[in-house]
Write a protein that holds these residues in place. Structure first.
Motif: not given
Length: 342
Positions: A87-100
């Motif tokens: 299961l692989a969700p896409s998560v943008p790097t510029a709009t999501t806090e890296p820690f979260h």
């Protein structure tokens, strides 16, 4: 020659007008039942991995504008209704806090018992405008680097649950991550224990310049050269990106023309339009260059059943293992902090 197969399962399908041909109400794409059914069909059909697209802006425009549930939430939901598919969700790097981001993907790996992955997404100008950043060069690579470090911040045996001494953790096995990048800084350790896979599988476009386990290659030019370059820069596997419109109740070209009259489908990916037999031949040819293919069915309600019934049975797809890394033949990485006292 064997070939890993991934499938994109966002919305009603990859075509922006897919909802017009789905046979379901447009709102069905945000209901739990249809999501569960489509992922179950992909798992039972034999796909190694399912991906879930996401973005901070709507997935389509104009009259076809549509909503979606965020990708990590969708993957977490189906983690409880599946047992073998990655299961692989896409998560943008510029709009999501890296820690979260690190905590979310680690939590998904725990919930799925080692089947989580992350599709790293860069961001275009419209997406960057939602957070007021220009997205400095190299930011995606920095996000991936710190997320990987955070996944390692707990050693595998950090949780000891020693009732006699009252210690839940061995503090010597939980490590600080003090990362300073070009546009952000992160202090660890993560709040989530190390994922079952050690490092969930990371997928990214070969053009993004990040440390990926699976490099995704779009387009039709210099494919072998780009696949070799991705492996040379550290990718364990290389997948081709292929859009699919299959002959169904009528020819694929006619189906695609009707959808394109509503909303033109323009992307950089390779597109196959035709019979299931022709797609099998194309995939067999791609197996000479790539380790796997991520398929993007135009209309899930139409194309996914045909893939499951007529395409996958004709291919040599490796057996799935207990974790996604095992399914893909990727070893569990050694924790970078093992034996460290800091």
């Amino acid at each position: 020659m064997s070939l890993f197969l991934a499938v994109e399962l966002d919305g009603a399908g990859a075509h922006p007008a897919a909802w017009r041909a789905s046979g379901a109400a447009p709102a069905a794409v945000i209901l739990p039942g249809p999501l569960r059914e489509i992922v179950t069909a992909a798992e039972e059909g034999g796909f190694t991995l399912a991906t879930f697209a996401d973005s901070p802006v709507p997935p389509s425009i104009g009259v076809d504008i549509a909503g979606r549930l965020e990708a990590v939430g969708r993957a977490a939901f189906v983690s409880t209704t599946t047992s073998r598919i990655g299961l692989a969700p896409s998560v943008p790097t510029a709009t999501t806090e890296p820690f979260h981001l690190a905590a979310q993907i680690a939590s998904l790996d725990h919930a799925s018992r080692g089947r989580a992955a992350w599709v790293v997404e860069g961001s275009d100008s419209a997406e960057l405008a939602t957070v007021g950043t220009d997205g400095p060069p190299g930011e995606a690579a920095e996000v991936v680097a710190v997320v990987r470090a955070l996944w390692d911040s707990w050693e595998d045996d950090a949780v000891i649950k020693d009732v006699a001494t009252g210690r839940y953790l061995d503090p010597d096995k939980v490590h600080h991550v003090d990362f300073v990048g070009s546009s952000f800084s992160v202090k660890g350790p993560l709040i989530t224990p190390r994922p079952p896979q050690g490092q969930p599988v990371v997928l990214a476009a070969d053009t993004l310049g990040v440390a990926a386990d699976i490099a995704l290659v779009s387009g039709q030019d210099r494919l072998r050269e780009r696949a070799d370059a991705a492996r040379d820069t550290g990718a364990g596997l290389v997948f081709a990106e292929v859009e699919v419109v299959l002959d169904a109740h009528r020819p694929a070209a006619s189906r695609l023309a009707d959808l394109n009259r509503a909303t033109p489908w323009t992307t950089r990916r390779t597109r196959y339009t035709g019979s299931a037999e022709g797609l099998v031949a194309l995939l067999a040819d791609l197996a000479g260059t790539f380790d796997g293919v991520r398929l993007h069915p135009a209309v899930l309600a139409v194309d996914l059943p045909l893939l499951v019934e007529q395409v996958l049975p004709a291919l040599d797809i490796p057996a799935r293992g207990d974790t996604l890394r095992a399914s893909l033949g990727l070893v569990k990485p050694t924790n970078r902090f093992e034996g460290s006292t800091r």
